[in-house]
Design an enzyme around this catalytic site. Structure first.
Site, PDB file in Angstrom:
ATOM      1  N   CYS A   1      42.531  33.195  57.279  1.00  0.00           N
ATOM      2  CA  CYS A   1      41.167  33.594  56.911  1.00  0.00           C
ATOM      3  C   CYS A   1      40.509  32.514  56.044  1.00  0.00           C
ATOM      4  CB  CYS A   1      41.195  34.953  56.224  1.00  0.00           C
ATOM      5  SG  CYS A   1      39.593  35.754  56.238  1.00  0.00           S
TER       6      CYS A   1
ATOM      7  N   HIS B   1      44.643  38.582  59.685  1.00  0.00           N
ATOM      8  CA  HIS B   1      45.598  38.549  58.575  1.00  0.00           C
ATOM      9  C   HIS B   1      46.975  39.035  58.998  1.00  0.00           C
ATOM     10  CE1 HIS B   1      42.951  37.840  55.026  1.00  0.00           C
ATOM     11  NE2 HIS B   1      42.014  38.326  55.819  1.00  0.00           N
TER      12      HIS B   1
ATOM     13  N   GLU C   1      49.648  39.016  57.311  1.00  0.00           N
ATOM     14  CA  GLU C   1      50.328  39.700  56.194  1.00  0.00           C
ATOM     15  C   GLU C   1      49.853  41.140  56.063  1.00  0.00           C
ATOM     16  OE1 GLU C   1      47.782  37.809  55.942  1.00  0.00           O
ATOM     17  OE2 GLU C   1      46.550  38.260  54.179  1.00  0.00           O
TER      18      GLU C   1
END
Ligand SMILES: Nc1ncnc2c1ncn2[C@@H]1O[C@H](COP(=O)(O)OP(=O)(O)O)[C@@H](O)[C@H]1O
Ligand SMILES: [Mg+2]
Lengths: 759, 80, 231, 80
Positions: C86, C203, C205
């Protein structure tokens, strides 16, 4: 002391002080105040800071409980969640600034509430917001909303707190006075709580954060006066938020707190340096002496008056242990933030302001805080509005169309257009994203999660402020219970009109009474909140709008439940009464439906226009408690697989919502068979409280019924989860039948469609 | 005809972007800068039938009512 | 494999990446401050998401001047694995470690939601455990993910198979409707010609535990680990 | 000395913000507008010891290296 300009009636009026209040200032000081002192009194004695109209009433709220570590009075309330953890949370209004400058007003509202949380040592882990605007078919209302939502997103996203929930309501009364209430919640260890107390005589007082400018001077007094046309032109200076600086401030403050060198800390919110100094001194019964020449300043030539009253954002005041300042300065240097010792704690209880050593103000701290004036303003119940007569004429039977109309109402449709603009996932704790009854954020390295929601209902409170407030508390608890949580405690924001009007004060006493009763019954003490008065424009008040923020604990996390159908074949069961006391709802709705123009959508918001004006349903608090207990026990014993409360739009809307798709899953419908005894409109569309829709496996139905029977709660098995279609039948006839995909499309596209044309 | 409208925060209002850019420019070695402020501008092209006066009237209106919030922003413009 | 997670003023997903590496993948990880030039012997560097310097000038524009980025560039030149997520992707673009630039999202608004992305190239160190054409569910959250590049350079990017992820429907079709931000040719992630530097807008994560709704991101991190264990 | 740097998207790059503003101006009745483009500007104040040439050199460097992304943007500037 400064040269003393004459304090005329006009000067007093500009400062929103009455003659009686001025006399009191004279007797406190034993002399006349200078202008700086007058300014300090005026902001501290403003409604916004002193709660002078509401304080006596707020005392009636329950605030105690074994879980409460800190009740009202500090920057935020604190609740124990076990295993050494605690959460701090609070809600704040930023209504007036958001009307004047929607983006910055809302953004700085978020910034302010976040500071309230981390000033206590807690790291903010979730934010929510409660928003009210005028009808979205008017461009001006859309523009305000667009700015407000963007401002909340702009601040929260950059700061890095997930915005996980909230509410959005449209009503005519908020056209000239939108409500923007921001909530934040932070997590910490309960042995690491910091308070806003200036303890330790001789300890240095340190200013950290943004430089002071002429921002929002008189912001606090503005928030305490009605808007009129003149104020549109002489609008005060609005603050601009700096979320990047706030993020650095957060990290630096939390790091500084770890050193043990910080003994007290408070953010500078409304009334900035004035409020933080005298409150920190007032709480510790100490004095504070600061020299304004040392305050970091953004503009040249600021007067003591301006420096003391500035509302520049992203600033904090902290008191350090003497001799350990350098540890603190080092951390703020690392984060490239100003940190300057501007004075010290004294033993004389005075707020003493110097300017290059010369004294410019001296006032006893407690005179500004605990001893501020309190009013028991006149209260008078308004004449009862007679209930609108039951309309005569044709009644429609097209229940499917009615459901479509409801789902197309801006007040009932999906809020995705709003929450998609908020980063609701940062910190990777959000285990229930927006769209469910409550938002849920897990606590890493534990089995715990926190459920939270915001609820208010101005339209009920307009009709019956006491019951309306009870309904709001009941609904917020119910929302948490549906998610699998045990409600712990509440915060609240009372948004009301002008307290100098006896009927507004009556609304306040009623709202507080109702909130107190419901919070007591449900075992959720109030740990804090905010009062926003004078929400009127041109003499027209808003509906009394208490907004309840409720926080609950899910433990273990396996008790987390969604508010949607899980799988085909599960039984759909209603906990609570199928219908309540008759409200005349059904015939009124059908009457309006019969008159509805066929062109669905464009402006014909049947729900808000008509249904929203129907009487407030009564609430049986005792039954409510038992219904919630049944739901909780059903979840704890792993019987209930999902739960959704029936609120706005009634049972039919709740049923439809339970079937709508979530990411990666398709839609599900339900096949519902209603008993022949009750009137269809009442069952499906009336907004009776104390009702929860749950799903269970077939074989667990009996066990759930047993729990309910022990609690004395009615249970009605309504039908089953099926693919694709929502159908409601009665023996021998079909009441409504719709594909869930088509209903979902109506529901999902309403707000997005209204905002498709950017302004 | 083309109008250029410049919108900036009022001088008394905090400009966090300008401040941060200033700070970073200093950090990367531009030490001689004493202040940075940031603003927006809009290039608006008008149909050619309009007179200069008409364009001017439209531009003022657009700038005041749409492009700025007078509470925190001010504007200037140029017509080319 | 030891991961280094960069920390810029205004980063806010660095703890999320750290958590995924440490708690989910059980690998060592360390934070690296933006002022540092010591990458602490890490074998992979994550440039995390957030709002470095508030995104006040342009996303990623100021962060690229940080001392640490010089070290990251040298690390990448030596073939080290660099993952920009990002805002991290935006920083890599601004630093010239990856080609192209980001414009404001087509809808002009921040978008936070789950999307589907398709693995376009499974022969990178970041996608080795995926199959080509696999569809991942993964969250996005950004204001500027509208990737752009001039036509010639874009053709080169496609020819070199540097497009690693594209936004798609849940069934893997690349459609205009499944593009959440207007990104050129639905690009969601690209790598450098050598394949050791990846920038992606979604993302991973945030998609690394079942509780969060998806575990697809874990495959990316595991691919990274596996790619180095083969060396 | 003060420099004003104007940064705008290259003509070849679509400007969604400009387009949106154009569209909404048309919606509220400004029909005579044919195009709107949006850009940013920076007002940079320099310490007074610098000569005009020095300022010019600094400004060009700042504009090129920091204030614009050459992939999508271009700049112009003025020194006052
Ligand atoms: N302003 C907002 N910000 C974020 N989420 C919101 C906002 N307004 C509503 N939501 C979310 O949309 C969902 C529906 O809201 P609402 O209809 O008010 O729920 P309920 O009736 O269960 O209280 C909830 O998950 C809520 O948190
Ligand atoms: Mg609900």
């Amino acid at each position: 002391m400064q040269a003393n300009p004459a304090i005329t009636a006009e000067v007093l009026e500009q400062h929103n002080l009455t003659h009686a209040e001025y006399d009191r200032i004279l007797s406190i000081l034993g002399r006349s105040p200078n202008l700086t002192e007058l300014g300090i009194f005026s902001v501290m004695w403003s409604e916004h800071c002193s709660y002078k109209s509401s304080k006596l009433h707020l005392k009636r709220l329950p605030t105690q409980g074994p879980q409460v570590l800190q009740g009202p009075g500090e920057n935020a309330g604190i609740v124990d969640i076990g295993d050494g953890y605690a959460v701090a949370f609070k809600i704040e209004s930023h209504n007036h600034p958001s009307f004047v400058e929607p983006y910055q007003g809302a953004a700085t509202g978020v910034g302010g509430i976040l500071r309230d949380i981390f000033t206590m040592g807690a790291r903010p882990i979730a934010a929510m917001n409660s928003l009210r605007f005028g009808p979205p078919d008017q461009p001006r209302n859309r523009r305000i909303m667009e700015g407000v939502v963007a401002g909340i997103a702009g601040y929260g996203n950059c700061f890095g707190v997930p915005t996980v929930g909230g509410e959005v309501v449209f009503e005519e009364c908020y056209s000239q006075n939108p409500l923007v209430n921001a909530f934040a919640l932070g997590l910490f260890r309960k042995d690491r709580i910091f308070y806003g107390k200036a303890v330790g005589i001789g300890n240095p007082v340190i200013y950290v954060g943004a430089k002071t400018g002429r921002d929002g001077i008189h912001g606090a007094t503005m928030a305490s006066a009605e808007f009129d046309e003149a104020s549109e032109s002489k609008r005060p200076n609005v603050q601009v938020g700096d979320p990047f600086l706030e993020k650095l401030l957060l990290e630096a403050c939390l790091e500084a707190m770890k050193t043990g060198a910080v003994v007290g800390i408070q953010d500078m919110g409304a009334a900035g340096l004035t409020c933080s100094t005298c409150e920190m001194g007032g709480r510790a019964d100490t004095g504070i002496e600061i020299d304004l020449a040392r305050v970091p300043q953004r503009e040249k030539g600021m007067t003591p008056y301006e420096i003391m009253l500035s509302e520049s954002q992203e600033r904090m005041l902290l008191v350090a242990a003497k001799g350990r300042e350098e540890e603190i300065f080092r951390i703020f240097r690392k984060w490239e933030i100003d940190a300057v010792a501007i004075g010290e704690v004294t033993g004389d209880g005075m707020l003493r302001i110097l300017d290059r050593g010369r004294e410019v103000a001296e006032i006893p701290n407690r005179a500004l805080t605990d001893e501020a004036p309190l009013y028991r303003r006149p209260v008078a119940a308004p004449a009862r509005v007679p209930p609108s007569p039951t309309p005569a004429g044709a009644l429609s039977n097209d229940w499917g169309k009615l459901l479509e109309c409801f789902l197309a109402s801006p007040n009932l449709s999906s809020r995705e257009w709003v929450y998609r603009q908020y980063d609701h996932m940062v910190r990777t704790n959000t285990v229930q994203v927006p769209g469910a009854d409550a938002a849920v954020v897990r606590v890493k390295n534990s089995r715990k999660a926190l459920a939270m929601c915001l609820d208010g209902n101005g339209r009920y409170c307009r009709q019956d402020p006491r019951v309306g407030a009870q309904l709001a508390v009941a609904e917020s608890c119910r929302n948490l219970v549906c998610a699998g949580a045990r409600p712990l405690a509440a915060t609240n924001c009372l948004n009301m009109g002008n307290p100098e009007k006896p009927e507004i004060m009556w609304q306040m006493t009623q709202v507080v009474e109702g909130m107190a009763e419901a919070c007591r019954a449900l075992g959720t003490p109030v740990t804090g909140g905010n009062v926003s008065l004078y929400n009127e424009t041109l003499g027209e008040g808003i509906d009394p709008t208490p907004v309840i923020g409720m926080v609950g604990l899910i433990e273990p996390l396996s008790r987390l439940r969604g508010s949607w159908f899980v799988r085909e074949g599960h039984r759909v069961v209603l906990l609570g009464p199928l219908v309540g006391q008759p409200t005349g709802y059904s015939s009124a709705v059908r009457h309006h439906l019969a008159r509805l123009q066929p062109s669905r959508g464009n402006g014909t918001d049947l729900y808000t226009g008509w249904v929203g004006r129907l009487p407030c349903p009564p609430l049986d608090l005792d039954l409510e408690v038992r219904v919630q207990r049944t739901c909780r026990e059903g979840i704890e014993r792993d019987l209930i697989l999902s739960a959704h409360d029936c609120s706005d739009g009634g049972l039919a809307v709740a049923l439809a919502e339970m079937g709508f798709s979530r990411f990666g899953a398709g839609t599900l419908g339900a096949d519902i068979l209603l008993p022949p005894t009750e009137e269809v409109g009442e069952v499906l569309f009336a907004e009776y409280p104390s009702r929860i829709l749950v799903t269970v496996e077939e074989e667990n139905l009996v066990a759930l019924e047993k729990i309910a029977a022990l609690q004395g709660v009615p249970v009605t098995p309504l039908g089953r989860v099926v693919p694709e279609v929502l159908s409601v039948r009665r023996p021998g006839s079909v009441v409504l039948e719709r594909s869930v995909v088509s209903l979902e499309e109506i529901w999902r596209n309403c707000l997005g469609g209204l905002f498709a044309d950017p302004l | 005809m083309r109008a250029r409208v410049y919108v900036s925060l009022k001088k008394s209002v905090l400009d966090p972007q300008g401040k941060t850019i200033h700070h970073s420019l200093q950090n990367i070695g531009f030490q001689q800068i004493t202040e940075v402020r940031q603003g927006k501008f809009f290039e608006i092209d008008f149909a050619s039938e309009l007179t200069r006066e008409e364009v001017q009237a439209e531009v003022e209106k657009i700038a005041r009512d749409v492009l700025t919030n007078p509470v925190i922003e001010e504007f200037s413009y140029r017509i080319e | 494999m030891k991961f280094g997670v960069l920390m810029f003023p205004g980063s806010n997903c660095e703890h999320d990446a750290y958590h995924a590496i440490r708690k989910v993948l059980r690998q060592p990880a360390e934070f690296i401050w933006h002022q540092s030039t010591d990458l602490k012997d890490c074998q992979a560097i994550i440039v995390p998401g957030g709002f470095s310097y508030g995104d006040y000038l342009r996303t990623g524009a100021i962060a690229r001047f940080s001392p640490v980025m010089g070290a990251v560039r040298r690390f990448a030149d030596r073939g080290g694995l660099v993952l920009g997520i990002c805002n991290g992707f935006q920083i890599l673009l601004e630093s010239g470690l990856l080609p192209g630039a980001m414009l404001r999202n087509r809808g002009l608004k921040y978008v936070c939601r789950q999307v589907s992305i398709r693995v376009e190239n499974a022969r990178t160190p970041f996608t080795g455990l995926a199959g080509e054409g696999d569809v991942w569910n993964i969250p996005i959250g950004h204001m500027e993910g509208n990737y752009t590049l001039d036509t010639d350079a874009f053709q080169r990017l496609e020819r070199n198979r540097q497009v690693v992820f594209r936004y798609c429907t849940p069934h893997g079709e690349i459609t205009a409707d499944s593009n959440p931000n207007g990104s050129a040719a639905n690009v969601a992630g690209i790598c450098n010609p050598r394949g050791n530097v990846l920038g992606m807008i979604p993302h991973p994560e945030r998609a690394s535990e079942p509780l969060l709704g998806s575990e697809d991101g874990v495959r990316l991190f595991q691919s990274m680990i596996q790619s180095r264990s083969q060396v």
